[in-house]
Motif scaffolding. Structure first.
Motif, short mmCIF file in Angstrom:
data_model
loop_
_atom_site.label_atom_id
_atom_site.label_comp_id
_atom_site.label_asym_id
_atom_site.label_seq_id
_atom_site.Cartn_x
_atom_site.Cartn_y
_atom_site.Cartn_z
N ASP A 177 -8.50 -7.81 2.67
CA ASP A 177 -8.25 -8.79 1.59
C ASP A 177 -6.91 -9.48 1.83
OD1 ASP A 177 -10.51 -7.74 0.50
OD2 ASP A 177 -9.49 -6.60 -1.08
N LEU A 178 -5.96 -8.73 2.42
CA LEU A 178 -4.61 -9.28 2.63
C LEU A 178 -4.48 -9.94 4.00
CD1 LEU A 178 -2.44 -6.41 1.07
CD2 LEU A 178 -3.33 -8.48 -0.02
N THR A 179 -5.27 -9.48 4.94
CA THR A 179 -5.24 -10.08 6.28
C THR A 179 -6.69 -10.41 6.67
OG1 THR A 179 -3.36 -8.63 6.80
CG2 THR A 179 -4.39 -9.78 8.65
N ASP B 252 -1.36 1.22 -7.83
CA ASP B 252 -1.47 2.26 -8.87
C ASP B 252 -0.42 3.36 -8.62
OD1 ASP B 252 -2.89 3.40 -6.73
OD2 ASP B 252 -4.80 2.80 -7.58
N ILE B 253 -0.86 4.53 -8.12
CA ILE B 253 0.13 5.60 -7.92
C ILE B 253 0.28 5.88 -6.42
CG2 ILE B 253 -0.21 6.71 -10.16
CD1 ILE B 253 -2.06 8.72 -8.68
N VAL B 254 1.30 6.64 -6.06
CA VAL B 254 1.48 7.02 -4.66
C VAL B 254 0.36 7.99 -4.26
CG1 VAL B 254 3.00 8.23 -3.03
CG2 VAL B 254 3.98 6.73 -4.79
N GLY C 217 0.83 -1.20 0.00
CA GLY C 217 0.00 0.00 0.00
C GLY C 217 0.86 1.25 0.00
N ALA C 218 0.59 2.13 -0.98
CA ALA C 218 1.38 3.36 -1.11
C ALA C 218 0.51 4.60 -0.91
CB ALA C 218 2.08 3.40 -2.47
N GLY C 219 -0.45 4.50 0.05
CA GLY C 219 -1.18 5.69 0.47
C GLY C 219 -0.31 6.46 1.47
N ILE C 220 -0.93 7.44 2.13
CA ILE C 220 -0.11 8.27 3.04
C ILE C 220 0.42 7.47 4.21
CG2 ILE C 220 -1.97 9.20 4.51
CD1 ILE C 220 -0.37 11.98 4.09
N GLY D 78 -6.20 6.04 -3.48
CA GLY D 78 -7.07 5.54 -2.41
C GLY D 78 -7.69 6.66 -1.60
N ALA D 79 -7.89 6.40 -0.31
CA ALA D 79 -8.51 7.40 0.56
C ALA D 79 -7.66 8.66 0.63
CB ALA D 79 -8.69 6.82 1.96
N THR D 80 -6.35 8.51 0.49
CA THR D 80 -5.47 9.67 0.59
C THR D 80 -5.83 10.72 -0.45
OG1 THR D 80 -3.72 8.28 1.50
CG2 THR D 80 -3.03 10.37 0.51
C1 FAD Z 1 -14.00 12.27 2.25
C2 FAD Z 1 -12.81 12.04 3.15
C3 FAD Z 1 -12.29 13.09 3.90
C4 FAD Z 1 -11.20 12.87 4.73
N1 FAD Z 1 -10.66 13.94 5.40
C5 FAD Z 1 -9.58 13.75 6.22
C6 FAD Z 1 -9.00 14.84 6.90
O1 FAD Z 1 -9.40 15.99 6.73
N2 FAD Z 1 -7.96 14.60 7.75
C7 FAD Z 1 -7.47 13.35 7.95
O2 FAD Z 1 -6.56 13.19 8.76
N3 FAD Z 1 -7.98 12.29 7.27
C8 FAD Z 1 -9.02 12.45 6.42
N4 FAD Z 1 -9.58 11.40 5.77
C9 FAD Z 1 -9.09 10.06 6.06
C10 FAD Z 1 -7.83 9.74 5.28
O3 FAD Z 1 -7.98 10.11 3.94
C11 FAD Z 1 -7.53 8.22 5.41
O4 FAD Z 1 -7.61 7.80 6.75
C12 FAD Z 1 -6.12 7.94 4.90
O5 FAD Z 1 -5.95 8.46 3.61
C13 FAD Z 1 -5.84 6.44 4.91
O6 FAD Z 1 -4.59 6.26 4.29
P1 FAD Z 1 -4.06 4.82 3.92
O7 FAD Z 1 -2.70 4.99 3.36
O8 FAD Z 1 -4.26 3.90 5.08
O9 FAD Z 1 -5.08 4.27 2.83
P2 FAD Z 1 -5.17 4.66 1.27
O10 FAD Z 1 -4.91 6.09 1.07
O11 FAD Z 1 -6.47 4.13 0.78
O12 FAD Z 1 -3.97 3.87 0.64
C14 FAD Z 1 -3.97 2.49 0.49
C15 FAD Z 1 -3.20 2.20 -0.77
O13 FAD Z 1 -3.03 0.80 -0.87
C16 FAD Z 1 -3.20 0.43 -2.23
N5 FAD Z 1 -3.56 -0.98 -2.23
C17 FAD Z 1 -4.68 -1.56 -1.76
N6 FAD Z 1 -4.65 -2.88 -1.95
C18 FAD Z 1 -3.46 -3.16 -2.55
C19 FAD Z 1 -2.85 -4.35 -3.00
N7 FAD Z 1 -3.46 -5.54 -2.88
N8 FAD Z 1 -1.65 -4.27 -3.59
C20 FAD Z 1 -1.01 -3.08 -3.74
N9 FAD Z 1 -1.55 -1.91 -3.33
C21 FAD Z 1 -2.76 -1.94 -2.73
C22 FAD Z 1 -4.31 1.36 -2.72
O14 FAD Z 1 -4.29 1.47 -4.12
C23 FAD Z 1 -3.94 2.65 -2.03
O15 FAD Z 1 -3.05 3.42 -2.80
C24 FAD Z 1 -10.64 11.58 4.86
C25 FAD Z 1 -11.14 10.53 4.08
C26 FAD Z 1 -12.21 10.76 3.23
C27 FAD Z 1 -12.70 9.62 2.39
#
Ligand code: FAD
Length: 376
Positions: A204-206, A37-39, A12-15, A42-44
């Motif tokens: 899905d992974l765990t 996909d890209i850095v 996972g390359a989200g934040i 997802g939710a980021t």
């Molecule tokens: C509308 C909205 C508003 C928000 N506002 C705020 C805010 O103001 N402040 C705040 O602190 N937070 C906010 N959040 C919450 C925040 O965006 C999320 O908690 C945070 O982005 C989660 O980051 P993450 O890296 O865990 O997940 P994600 O950003 O979803 O990253 C997960 C990554 O893993 C990749 N991935 C998934 N499965 C696989 C796989 N099998 N193989 C390879 N890659 C995979 C995905 O493509 C994705 O890039 C908000 C969220 C939403 C939806």
């Protein structure tokens, strides 16, 4: 051919994945990050980017405050496209009874070293002249900030790469466990530790972890510089944030550097489709207009949705997974993952390297669920 081997592989390359990679690489570990996909997708990519201290529980306060301080320390290094603006939050009291909550929050933050200021109706109007007449006051939290989440994720990932981390994009993880990462194209990698930072896809992974999608909508307007000056949030926001079922909306509006106004927010559990739900979008905008009537005249340029990775107790899962000693979790951050990404990276790296964390990690350990079950 021998397969690649790392100290830590991050799925996972989200934040959250980026912050973990940055911290682990800084500690000298050989790190690989796999993103489908890209850095910062997802939710980021969908998030508002509010860096906010929250007080729903002591554990939530501890992680948000610790993380906010880490963002503040990082601020001089952030490139301008991260758009870090310390605009502060105003928790808006729409009626006198909400002033009770303003005073409670003021005392809670004050006891824990966070400066806040109680605003009366006049002071609120001076700071935010576009709020409708009749608001009772609010609480200003000056240290809260806003950032651009995807740019921040990219910055953290590039720092990790500069320290030697390997980034593999366009690669989907099919399975993790027992020190092995299997990609969907058949590639296998070895790692002492595998971090599941796959956001809403983490179950899905765990299998067995309780992380569910909580859908949100956001709308951004055209440029209206100065229309709002702080992140404005209604005091009922936490009620909406923690509704475990059903749909809810709350007034939450943010000024962006370019003068646009970012309007949130909605929460839906069980809505798995990414398309815009016009009924809840209308409710969300109506709620925002009750606070800021001028919004009704504004041109909007984009509406989008995203999925927060939510846990039943509204705290993330950070630490070793009970089902496999090679797997660590860094997921379940719901609506606070942008804020808490830096704290997550630190306390995850502390656990992996056996370093004493700056805050107690027990509330975030995945094992807390197992303990709960043992007591019921
Ligand atoms: C509308 C909205 C508003 C928000 N506002 C705020 C805010 O103001 N402040 C705040 O602190 N937070 C906010 N959040 C919450 C925040 O965006 C999320 O908690 C945070 O982005 C989660 O980051 P993450 O890296 O865990 O997940 P994600 O950003 O979803 O990253 C997960 C990554 O893993 C990749 N991935 C998934 N499965 C696989 C796989 N099998 N193989 C390879 N890659 C995979 C995905 O493509 C994705 O890039 C908000 C969220 C939403 C939806």
């Amino acid at each position: 051919m021998s397969r690649a081997s790392y100290d830590v592989a991050i799925a996972g390359a989200g934040i959250v994945g980026a912050a973990c990679a940055d911290e682990l690489a800084r500690r000298g570990l050989r790190v690989a990050v796999i993103g489908e996909d890209i850095v910062g997708s997802g939710a980021t990519a969908a998030g508002m980017g509010h860096i906010v201290v929250m007080d729903d529980s002591e554990a939530q306060f501890a992680l948000t405050r610790y993380s906010q301080q880490l963002w503040q320390a990082l601020r001089p290094e952030l490139p301008s496209n991260v758009e870090y603006e310390q605009c502060g939050t105003i928790w808006v009291a729409a009626g006198d009874e909400e002033m009770i909550e303003v005073h409670r929050k003021h005392a809670y933050y004050g006891e824990r070293g966070v400066t806040t200021k109680v605003l009366d109706a006049k002071e609120l109007k001076n700071l935010e002249p576009n709020l409708r007449l009749g608001m009772s006051g609010g609480l200003l939290v000056p240290e809260d900030a806003v950032i651009s989440p995807s740019s921040a994720a990219l910055f953290l990932m590039e720092r990790a790469q500069a320290l030697g981390a390997r980034l593999m994009l366009g690669a989907k993880v099919a399975r993790i466990g027992e020190g092995t990462v299997c990609l969907t194209d058949g590639t296998e990698m070895s790692a002492e530790i595998i971090v599941n930072a796959a956001g809403v896809s983490s179950p899905d992974l765990t299998p067995g972890i309780d992380v569910k999608k909580r859908k949100g909508h956001l709308v951004i307007t055209d440029r209206y510089p100065g229309f709002v000056r702080h992140e404005l949030v209604e005091l009922g926001y936490l009620k909406s944030a923690h509704a475990l079922s059903g749909d809810s909306v709350a007034f939450n509006v943010q000024p962006r550097r370019a003068g646009q106004v970012l309007i949130g927010s909605s929460r839906q559990t069980g809505a798995e489709y990414k398309e815009v739900d016009h009924a809840i979008l209308a409710r969300m905008l109506e709620r925002a207009q009750q606070y800021l009537p001028g919004l009704s005249q504004m041109a909007t340029v984009r509406t989008w949705t995203g999925f927060r990775p939510a846990t039943p107790d509204n705290l993330p899962l950070i630490g070793p997974w009970i089902g496999d000693k090679s797997v660590f979790l860094a997921t379940g951050h719901e609506g606070l993952g942008i804020t808490t990404s830096l704290g997550t990276g630190r306390i995850l790296a502390d656990q992996i390297t056996g370093t004493k964390p700056a805050i107690p990690v027990e509330p975030y350990l995945p094992a807390r669920k197992a303990k709960e079950h043992a007591h019921t």
